[in-house]
Enzyme design. Sequence first.
Site, short mmCIF file in Angstrom:
data_model
loop_
_atom_site.label_atom_id
_atom_site.label_comp_id
_atom_site.label_asym_id
_atom_site.label_seq_id
_atom_site.Cartn_x
_atom_site.Cartn_y
_atom_site.Cartn_z
CG ASP A 1 -11.20 -2.38 3.45
OD1 ASP A 1 -9.98 -2.56 3.30
OD2 ASP A 1 -11.76 -1.28 3.31
CB SER B 1 -12.55 1.68 0.55
OG SER B 1 -12.89 0.71 1.52
CG HIS C 1 -9.31 -1.07 -0.94
ND1 HIS C 1 -7.96 -1.38 -1.00
CD2 HIS C 1 -9.66 -1.18 0.37
CE1 HIS C 1 -7.53 -1.65 0.22
NE2 HIS C 1 -8.53 -1.55 1.07
CG MET D 1 -7.18 -5.62 7.09
SD MET D 1 -8.19 -4.13 7.17
CE MET D 1 -9.14 -4.36 5.69
CG MET E 1 -2.81 -0.44 5.98
SD MET E 1 -4.17 -1.28 6.75
CE MET E 1 -5.41 0.02 6.82
CG ASP F 1 -6.43 1.15 3.01
OD1 ASP F 1 -7.36 1.97 3.05
OD2 ASP F 1 -6.59 -0.07 3.24
CG MET G 1 -12.02 -5.79 8.09
SD MET G 1 -12.35 -4.30 9.05
CE MET G 1 -12.00 -3.02 7.83
CG HIS H 1 -6.77 -4.39 2.86
ND1 HIS H 1 -6.88 -3.14 3.44
CD2 HIS H 1 -5.76 -5.01 3.53
CE1 HIS H 1 -5.99 -3.03 4.39
NE2 HIS H 1 -5.30 -4.15 4.49
C1 DX5 Z 1 -9.43 0.38 7.07
C2 DX5 Z 1 -9.57 -0.10 5.66
C3 DX5 Z 1 -9.65 0.99 4.67
C4 DX5 Z 1 -10.85 1.90 4.81
C5 DX5 Z 1 -10.49 3.24 4.26
O1 DX5 Z 1 -9.07 -0.68 7.89
O2 DX5 Z 1 -8.46 -0.92 5.30
O3 DX5 Z 1 -9.59 0.49 3.34
O4 DX5 Z 1 -11.98 1.39 4.16
O5 DX5 Z 1 -11.49 4.15 4.58
P1 DX5 Z 1 -11.16 5.71 4.70
O6 DX5 Z 1 -10.67 6.16 3.37
O7 DX5 Z 1 -12.48 6.33 5.10
O8 DX5 Z 1 -10.11 5.87 5.76
ZN ZN Z 2 -8.32 -1.40 3.14
#
Ligand code: DX5
Ligand code: ZN
Length: 235
Positions: free
Chosen positions: A43, A16, A41, A76, A145, A183, A45, A74
């Site tokens: 993220d 990620s 991956h 969010m 998650m 995740d 947000m 991903h």
């Molecule tokens: C959190 C993200 C994850 C995050 C994972 O909201 O969706 O993808 O980057 O990071 P680690 O592996 O450090 O928990």
């Molecule tokens: Zn994620």
Amino acid sequence: MARGSAKHRPFWLLPSILSADPTDLASALRAAEEGGADAFHIDVMDGHFVPNITFGPALVRAVRARTRLPLDIHLMISEPGKYLKAFAQAGGDTLAFHIEAGGNISALAREVRALGRHPSLAVRPDTKFAEVEALLPEFDEVIVMTVMPGFSGQKFMHDVLPKMRQVRHAIDISGRAIDLSVDGGITRETIGDAVGSGANLFVCGNSVYADGPSPQENLRALRALLPGEAPREVR
Ligand code: DX5
Ligand code: ZN
């Protein structure tokens, strides 16, 4: 994403990039490729669905230009339907949106397919299996998650594991090649529990980019903990 390849390589590691140095993502991508990453991956947000703000389509497009590995996006975000096309055009291979964001989940999955991408359903730790069960066959991937979405480096929530086993069981009886991604908080200490509960895709943020000796070594160590995967040399 892993549909075709799930058969010859069932277990994937997905670094990620949220945990990487944002001023040097090109190096982060290269290091992970050298360490044997299977996909990335990313993220996304929006500061609304989750209390953090990260990447948009421009970043995905830039990453797409730097790696040939699949990109798992991903989302969010609230109202994911507004942005599916933008992230598909930017080069995302799998587009994951959250069941908790609401809207017509089945219609969103169909829209992702119409865009030629793999639909993925992301599920927060506090959402029950019963809410996702009927929707599973419409997706190519489910992201369970194991932290509350928003930040990397959080602690793995073991109490999500029973739900993960329920999702794996439902996937198996569906007879469909749906990937089960985990995740949040995946480390050398927790990856075995995720394997044991049926996950086959592992998102790794801090355990690849923030902790340990190097992304290459970290990935190699994580790989060694996956079934049927001999540790391999770092190129
Ligand atoms: C959190 C993200 C994850 C995050 C994972 O909201 O969706 O993808 O980057 O990071 P680690 O592996 O450090 O928990
Ligand atoms: Zn994620």
